[in-house]
Scaffold this motif. Sequence first.
Motif, PDB file in Angstrom:
ATOM      1  N   ILE A 120     -25.331  57.402  86.370  1.00  0.00           N
ATOM      2  CA  ILE A 120     -24.786  58.749  86.244  1.00  0.00           C
ATOM      3  C   ILE A 120     -24.553  59.008  84.755  1.00  0.00           C
ATOM      4  CG2 ILE A 120     -22.835  60.238  86.829  1.00  0.00           C
ATOM      5  CD1 ILE A 120     -22.505  58.475  89.373  1.00  0.00           C
ATOM      6  N   PRO A 121     -25.039  60.126  84.219  1.00  0.00           N
ATOM      7  CA  PRO A 121     -24.877  60.390  82.788  1.00  0.00           C
ATOM      8  C   PRO A 121     -23.410  60.494  82.378  1.00  0.00           C
ATOM      9  CG  PRO A 121     -25.765  62.311  83.909  1.00  0.00           C
ATOM     10  CD  PRO A 121     -25.699  61.207  84.921  1.00  0.00           C
ATOM     11  N   SER A 122     -23.111  59.980  81.192  1.00  0.00           N
ATOM     12  CA  SER A 122     -21.754  60.020  80.660  1.00  0.00           C
ATOM     13  C   SER A 122     -21.814  60.233  79.147  1.00  0.00           C
ATOM     14  CB  SER A 122     -21.042  58.703  80.985  1.00  0.00           C
ATOM     15  OG  SER A 122     -19.761  58.695  80.444  1.00  0.00           O
ATOM     16  N   PRO A 123     -22.225  61.413  78.694  1.00  0.00           N
ATOM     17  CA  PRO A 123     -22.427  61.645  77.269  1.00  0.00           C
ATOM     18  C   PRO A 123     -21.154  61.571  76.421  1.00  0.00           C
ATOM     19  CG  PRO A 123     -22.699  63.688  78.498  1.00  0.00           C
ATOM     20  CD  PRO A 123     -22.517  62.584  79.497  1.00  0.00           C
ATOM     21  N   LEU A 134     -18.553  59.475  76.945  1.00  0.00           N
ATOM     22  CA  LEU A 134     -17.998  58.131  76.883  1.00  0.00           C
ATOM     23  C   LEU A 134     -18.974  57.080  76.377  1.00  0.00           C
ATOM     24  CD1 LEU A 134     -16.144  58.186  80.310  1.00  0.00           C
ATOM     25  CD2 LEU A 134     -15.212  58.666  78.053  1.00  0.00           C
ATOM     26  N   SER A 135     -20.274  57.374  76.378  1.00  0.00           N
ATOM     27  CA  SER A 135     -21.243  56.338  76.087  1.00  0.00           C
ATOM     28  C   SER A 135     -22.576  56.951  75.679  1.00  0.00           C
ATOM     29  CB  SER A 135     -21.417  55.482  77.347  1.00  0.00           C
ATOM     30  OG  SER A 135     -22.582  54.736  77.302  1.00  0.00           O
ATOM     31  N   ASN A 136     -23.401  56.159  75.034  1.00  0.00           N
ATOM     32  CA  ASN A 136     -24.759  56.596  74.723  1.00  0.00           C
ATOM     33  C   ASN A 136     -25.730  56.160  75.813  1.00  0.00           C
ATOM     34  OD1 ASN A 136     -24.800  53.861  74.272  1.00  0.00           O
ATOM     35  ND2 ASN A 136     -25.867  53.991  72.310  1.00  0.00           N
ATOM     36  N   ARG A 137     -25.186  55.729  76.940  1.00  0.00           N
ATOM     37  CA  ARG A 137     -25.990  55.251  78.057  1.00  0.00           C
ATOM     38  C   ARG A 137     -26.829  56.389  78.631  1.00  0.00           C
ATOM     39  NH1 ARG A 137     -22.165  54.264  82.162  1.00  0.00           N
ATOM     40  NH2 ARG A 137     -22.667  56.298  82.926  1.00  0.00           N
ATOM     41  N   PRO A 138     -28.147  56.189  78.754  1.00  0.00           N
ATOM     42  CA  PRO A 138     -28.973  57.236  79.357  1.00  0.00           C
ATOM     43  C   PRO A 138     -28.847  57.223  80.878  1.00  0.00           C
ATOM     44  CG  PRO A 138     -30.329  55.362  78.820  1.00  0.00           C
ATOM     45  CD  PRO A 138     -28.940  55.054  78.305  1.00  0.00           C
ATOM     46  N   SER A 139     -29.103  58.360  81.491  1.00  0.00           N
ATOM     47  CA  SER A 139     -29.139  58.398  82.944  1.00  0.00           C
ATOM     48  C   SER A 139     -30.525  57.975  83.399  1.00  0.00           C
ATOM     49  CB  SER A 139     -28.815  59.805  83.432  1.00  0.00           C
ATOM     50  OG  SER A 139     -29.784  60.707  82.948  1.00  0.00           O
ATOM     51  N   GLY A 140     -30.646  57.681  84.673  1.00  0.00           N
ATOM     52  CA  GLY A 140     -31.947  57.323  85.212  1.00  0.00           C
ATOM     53  C   GLY A 140     -31.916  56.028  85.984  1.00  0.00           C
ATOM     54  N   PRO A 141     -33.086  55.639  86.503  1.00  0.00           N
ATOM     55  CA  PRO A 141     -33.149  54.462  87.369  1.00  0.00           C
ATOM     56  C   PRO A 141     -32.992  53.149  86.601  1.00  0.00           C
ATOM     57  CG  PRO A 141     -35.338  55.356  87.059  1.00  0.00           C
ATOM     58  CD  PRO A 141     -34.384  56.298  86.395  1.00  0.00           C
ATOM     59  N   CYS A 142     -32.371  52.181  87.266  1.00  0.00           N
ATOM     60  CA  CYS A 142     -32.260  50.835  86.719  1.00  0.00           C
ATOM     61  C   CYS A 142     -32.150  49.856  87.877  1.00  0.00           C
ATOM     62  CB  CYS A 142     -31.086  50.699  85.767  1.00  0.00           C
ATOM     63  SG  CYS A 142     -29.500  50.936  86.538  1.00  0.00           S
ATOM     64  N   GLU A 143     -32.384  48.582  87.592  1.00  0.00           N
ATOM     65  CA  GLU A 143     -32.351  47.543  88.607  1.00  0.00           C
ATOM     66  C   GLU A 143     -31.117  46.681  88.430  1.00  0.00           C
ATOM     67  OE1 GLU A 143     -35.062  43.851  90.282  1.00  0.00           O
ATOM     68  OE2 GLU A 143     -35.756  45.006  88.571  1.00  0.00           O
ATOM     69  N   ILE A 144     -30.445  46.354  89.531  1.00  0.00           N
ATOM     70  CA  ILE A 144     -29.290  45.456  89.505  1.00  0.00           C
ATOM     71  C   ILE A 144     -29.802  44.039  89.274  1.00  0.00           C
ATOM     72  CG2 ILE A 144     -27.344  44.507  90.804  1.00  0.00           C
ATOM     73  CD1 ILE A 144     -26.923  47.453  90.329  1.00  0.00           C
ATOM     74  N   MET A 188     -22.705  54.571  89.061  1.00  0.00           N
ATOM     75  CA  MET A 188     -24.040  54.463  89.660  1.00  0.00           C
ATOM     76  C   MET A 188     -24.065  55.147  91.012  1.00  0.00           C
ATOM     77  SD  MET A 188     -24.813  50.465  89.391  1.00  0.00           S
ATOM     78  CE  MET A 188     -23.482  49.495  88.767  1.00  0.00           C
ATOM     79  N   ARG A 189     -25.278  55.453  91.453  1.00  0.00           N
ATOM     80  CA  ARG A 189     -25.507  55.930  92.815  1.00  0.00           C
ATOM     81  C   ARG A 189     -26.844  55.357  93.288  1.00  0.00           C
ATOM     82  NH1 ARG A 189     -25.647  61.337  90.099  1.00  0.00           N
ATOM     83  NH2 ARG A 189     -27.751  61.487  89.324  1.00  0.00           N
ATOM     84  N   PRO A 190     -27.040  55.240  94.597  1.00  0.00           N
ATOM     85  CA  PRO A 190     -28.301  54.678  95.102  1.00  0.00           C
ATOM     86  C   PRO A 190     -29.499  55.486  94.618  1.00  0.00           C
ATOM     87  CG  PRO A 190     -26.705  54.897  96.873  1.00  0.00           C
ATOM     88  CD  PRO A 190     -26.122  55.575  95.674  1.00  0.00           C
ATOM     89  N   SER A 191     -30.591  54.798  94.345  1.00  0.00           N
ATOM     90  CA  SER A 191     -31.799  55.435  93.829  1.00  0.00           C
ATOM     91  C   SER A 191     -32.872  55.484  94.903  1.00  0.00           C
ATOM     92  CB  SER A 191     -32.322  54.644  92.632  1.00  0.00           C
ATOM     93  OG  SER A 191     -33.534  55.191  92.170  1.00  0.00           O
ATOM     94  N   THR A 192     -33.775  56.432  94.758  1.00  0.00           N
ATOM     95  CA  THR A 192     -34.932  56.493  95.644  1.00  0.00           C
ATOM     96  C   THR A 192     -36.111  55.739  95.047  1.00  0.00           C
ATOM     97  OG1 THR A 192     -35.594  58.579  94.627  1.00  0.00           O
ATOM     98  CG2 THR A 192     -34.248  58.705  96.632  1.00  0.00           C
TER      99      THR A 192
END
Length: 85
Positions: free
Chosen positions: A14-17, A19-29, A60-64
Amino acid sequence: MRHKYAVGQMVDLIPSPRLSNRPSGPCEILLQLPFEGHRLQYRVQSSAESYQRVVNEEDMRPSTAASDGTREAASHFARIPVLRR
């Protein structure tokens, strides 16, 4: 507390501009980190980045998107059965 997501599962960050420079998008646990009394956390790898991040479960949220399984296949390859007598 129990982790909501499993190792190898794909999730969307989930984007958090603010609080962080973390990009949104898919990732693997990659790893479920131990509960330390405040938040459940995971080590994740985004397909858009070359390094791993530690992310809180609520970010995070579940990804397709489907996992390509390359990391999982590599970890299975390294397992060597040991016979006990």
